[in-house]
Motif scaffolding. Structure first.
Motif, short mmCIF file in Angstrom:
data_model
loop_
_atom_site.label_atom_id
_atom_site.label_comp_id
_atom_site.label_asym_id
_atom_site.label_seq_id
_atom_site.Cartn_x
_atom_site.Cartn_y
_atom_site.Cartn_z
N LEU A 81 3.21 5.76 -3.20
CA LEU A 81 4.36 6.47 -3.75
C LEU A 81 4.32 6.51 -5.28
O LEU A 81 4.59 7.55 -5.90
N LEU A 82 3.99 5.38 -5.89
CA LEU A 82 3.97 5.30 -7.35
C LEU A 82 2.87 6.15 -7.98
O LEU A 82 3.06 6.73 -9.05
N THR A 83 1.71 6.21 -7.32
CA THR A 83 0.58 6.95 -7.89
C THR A 83 0.48 8.37 -7.37
O THR A 83 -0.36 9.13 -7.84
N GLY A 84 1.29 8.72 -6.40
CA GLY A 84 1.25 10.07 -5.84
C GLY A 84 0.07 10.28 -4.91
O GLY A 84 -0.36 11.41 -4.66
N THR A 85 -0.46 9.22 -4.37
CA THR A 85 -1.60 9.29 -3.46
C THR A 85 -1.12 9.50 -2.04
O THR A 85 -0.17 8.84 -1.59
N ASP A 86 -1.78 10.40 -1.33
CA ASP A 86 -1.50 10.59 0.09
C ASP A 86 -2.22 9.48 0.85
O ASP A 86 -3.41 9.55 1.12
N VAL A 87 -1.49 8.42 1.14
CA VAL A 87 -2.07 7.21 1.75
C VAL A 87 -2.69 7.53 3.10
O VAL A 87 -3.78 7.04 3.43
N PHE A 88 -2.01 8.35 3.89
CA PHE A 88 -2.54 8.69 5.22
C PHE A 88 -3.87 9.43 5.11
O PHE A 88 -4.83 9.12 5.82
N GLU A 89 -3.96 10.39 4.20
CA GLU A 89 -5.22 11.14 4.02
C GLU A 89 -6.33 10.23 3.49
O GLU A 89 -7.49 10.34 3.89
N ALA A 90 -5.97 9.31 2.60
CA ALA A 90 -6.95 8.36 2.08
C ALA A 90 -7.47 7.46 3.20
O ALA A 90 -8.66 7.16 3.27
N MET A 91 -6.57 7.05 4.09
CA MET A 91 -6.98 6.24 5.24
C MET A 91 -7.94 7.01 6.14
O MET A 91 -8.95 6.49 6.59
N THR B 18 0.83 -1.21 0.00
CA THR B 18 0.00 0.00 0.00
C THR B 18 0.87 1.26 0.00
O THR B 18 0.59 2.21 -0.73
N ALA B 19 1.91 1.26 0.79
CA ALA B 19 2.81 2.41 0.82
C ALA B 19 3.49 2.61 -0.53
O ALA B 19 3.57 3.75 -1.04
N PHE B 20 3.98 1.54 -1.14
CA PHE B 20 4.62 1.66 -2.46
C PHE B 20 3.63 2.12 -3.51
O PHE B 20 3.95 2.92 -4.39
#
Length: 173
Positions: free
Chosen positions: A21-31, A16-18
């Motif tokens: 990074l690859l898509t430029g998504t803010d994973v924390f904000e999405a969570m 999920t973290a990778f």
């Protein structure tokens, strides 16, 4: 076994973290958005769920379940359904845990390999907790009018109960 589960969880988090990074998504904000939506859904479905569980406990404690069982006995015998399964049939559309408790009582009283025990087991597997599903999913989707969903689902449950008794009778004699 827990080591495998721990590794799988770590692998999912790393992937999920990778991906972020690859898509430029803010994973924390999405969570955080997912958590907000989940809590909003919880707040919408909790009141109907509490009301449903309260109704199940009131039905069992009042003795109404036993009275309905005796009332339904002649019709169930006519349909070839063991009358002893009536509490299960009455509880199953309302509560999965209530139905499981009723099935456990039947299996303790009659045995799991008896006609009643096998019928109860097949009934649990071939029917649904109709009112629970309607309360949770319709509420989560924001549907206010169920129209024909409840009558159709109850007819399907009735067909499942009758088919369960017939299947057990055909396959187990």
């Amino acid at each position: 076994m827990s080591t495998l589960a721990d590794m799988a969880a770590a692998l999912v988090l790393t992937a999920t973290a990778f991906w972020g990074l690859l898509t430029g998504t803010d994973v924390f904000e999405a969570m955080l958005d997912g958590i907000r939506q989940g809590l909003a859904t919880l707040l919408r479905i909790l009141p109907p769920l509490i009301a449903l569980l309260t109704a199940v406990y009131m039905l069992r404690a009042s003795g109404a379940l036993e009275a309905l069982t005796e009332l339904l006995r002649p019709a169930l015998e006519l349909l070839g359904i063991p009358p002893e399964t009536a509490p299960l049939m009455l509880l199953r559309p309302i509560s999965g845990s209530g139905a499981m408790a009723a099935a456990s009582e039947l299996m303790q009283s009659f045995g799991p390999d008896s006609y009643v025990g096998r019928t109860a087991a097949v009934m649990l597997g071939s029917t649904e907790t109709t009112f629970y599903v309607v309360a949770v999913y319709f509420s989560a989707a924001g549907v206010r009018r169920t129209r024909w969903a409840v009558p159709a689902a109850l007819c399907a449950d009735l067909a499942g109960f009758a088919a369960s008794a017939l299947a057990v009778r055909l396959f187990f004699g």
